[in-house]
Design an enzyme around this catalytic site. Structure first.
Site, PDB file in Angstrom:
ATOM      1  N   SER A 142      -9.286   3.254  -0.115  1.00 33.04           N
ATOM      2  CA  SER A 142      -7.907   3.555   0.281  1.00 33.04           C
ATOM      3  C   SER A 142      -7.259   4.289  -0.885  1.00 33.04           C
ATOM      4  CB  SER A 142      -7.168   2.234   0.513  1.00 33.04           C
ATOM      5  OG  SER A 142      -5.774   2.436   0.600  1.00 33.04           O
ATOM      6  N   TYR A 155      -5.501  -6.682  -1.419  1.00 29.18           N
ATOM      7  CA  TYR A 155      -6.001  -5.414  -0.879  1.00 29.18           C
ATOM      8  C   TYR A 155      -6.204  -4.397  -2.000  1.00 29.18           C
ATOM      9  CZ  TYR A 155      -6.190  -1.469   2.462  1.00 29.18           C
ATOM     10  OH  TYR A 155      -6.556  -0.368   3.200  1.00 29.18           O
TER      11      TYR A 155
END
Ligand code: NAD
Length: 260
Positions: A142, A155
């Site tokens: 990401s 995350y």
């Protein structure tokens, strides 16, 4: 482009993973789908991809938080396709909360599914890839593998870890014809992000529309969500012979987010 190849794409019953699985099948690869969802809908999707692209498409319900199930998925792929040439570590979940309130079980789950699953899958396929002197490891991290945002401690940690994992195996495996690269998408409007819009609205105390405009796309210079098809095309390229010299990279496809 990928004829005679076979790919395992984790978390491919939805969103980015499904787009990558579709693009791999379209390019001629046999594909192992994986992920959760309603059994009938998954079977429909599997049969449709197989019919549309004339390749073998199979499905494993392996839970990516379970190393034994990850190994079983690899065995299934070998039994069905004879080999595994390409893996795409894509399965992922998100949880949004301030660090001091972050639930420990959510930390463990995010780390297990978003990071440790990639380690276990890589470990399970590398001996065979080494023996055949070919392998493509594609990791979906990401923009949060390169930069941080508040309320996403697990995350962001997992996605930064994914890049470190990928770089390390890239160095270890480069002489065996195996590459490992990481794609770092910006925001893509998938079910994962739909849920985040609601969660972020709660965490920031603002409306969902303001989350999209002021929290999510404010970072992306292009001011548009990244498209699944754009990411899928990049993943297919990384799997081809033409990408043989590209390894250990972290490729941002984020509409300019990480330029800031
Ligand atoms: P999504 O929620 O649409 O899909 C996630 C997939 O993972 C689904 O198929 C789901 O069933 C599967 N999954 C979840 N837990 C699993 C488990 N324990 N075992 C097996 N499968 C499991 O999400 P998405 O947006 O397509 O995200 C895919 C990947 O891309 C994730 O790793 C995510 O972090 C990353 N990513 C997404 C965005 C975005 O904006 N959507 C941005 C950057 C990175």
């Amino acid at each position: 482009m990928l004829k005679q190849k076979s790919a395992v794409v984790t978390g491919s019953t939805s969103g980015i993973g499904l787009g990558i699985a579709r693009a791999m099948a379209q390019s001629g690869a046999d594909v192992m789908l994986n992920g959760f969802g309603e059994a009938q809908a998954i079977e429909f999707m599997r049969a449709e991809l197989q019919r549309q692209y004339g390749v073998k498409v199979r499905y494993s319900s392996a839970d990516m938080s379970r190393p034994d199930q990850i190994r079983a998925m690899v065995e299934l792929a070998r039994a069905e396709f004879g080999k595994v040439d390409i893996i795409v570590n894509n399965a992922g979940i998100q949880h949004v909360a301030p660090v001091e309130e972050f639930p420990d079980d959510k930390w463990d789950a995010v780390l297990a599914i978003n990071l440790s699953s990639a380690y276990h899958l890589i470990k399970a396929v590398v001996p065979e890839m080494k023996a055949r002197k070919f392998g493509r490891i594609i990791n979906i991290a990401s923009a949060h593998g390169l930069t941080a945002s508040p309320f996403k401690v697990a995350y962001v940690a997992a996605k930064h870890g994914m890049i470190g994992l990928s770089k390390t195996v890239a160095v270890e495996l480069a002489e065996f014809g195996i590459t490992s690269n990481t794609i770092c998408p910006g925001y893509v409007k998938t079910p994962l992000v739909e849920k985040q819009i609601a969660d972020q609205a709660k965490a920031h105390g603002i409306s969902p529309e303001r989350v999209v405009r002021e929290v999510m796309l404010s970072h992306q210079a292009r001011k548009e969500f990244v498209q699944v098809e754009e990411l899928a095309a990049l993943a297919v390229f990384l799997a081809t012979d033409q990408a043989a010299s590209m390894t250990g990279t972290a490729l941002a496809m984020d509409g300019g987010w990480t330029l800031h």
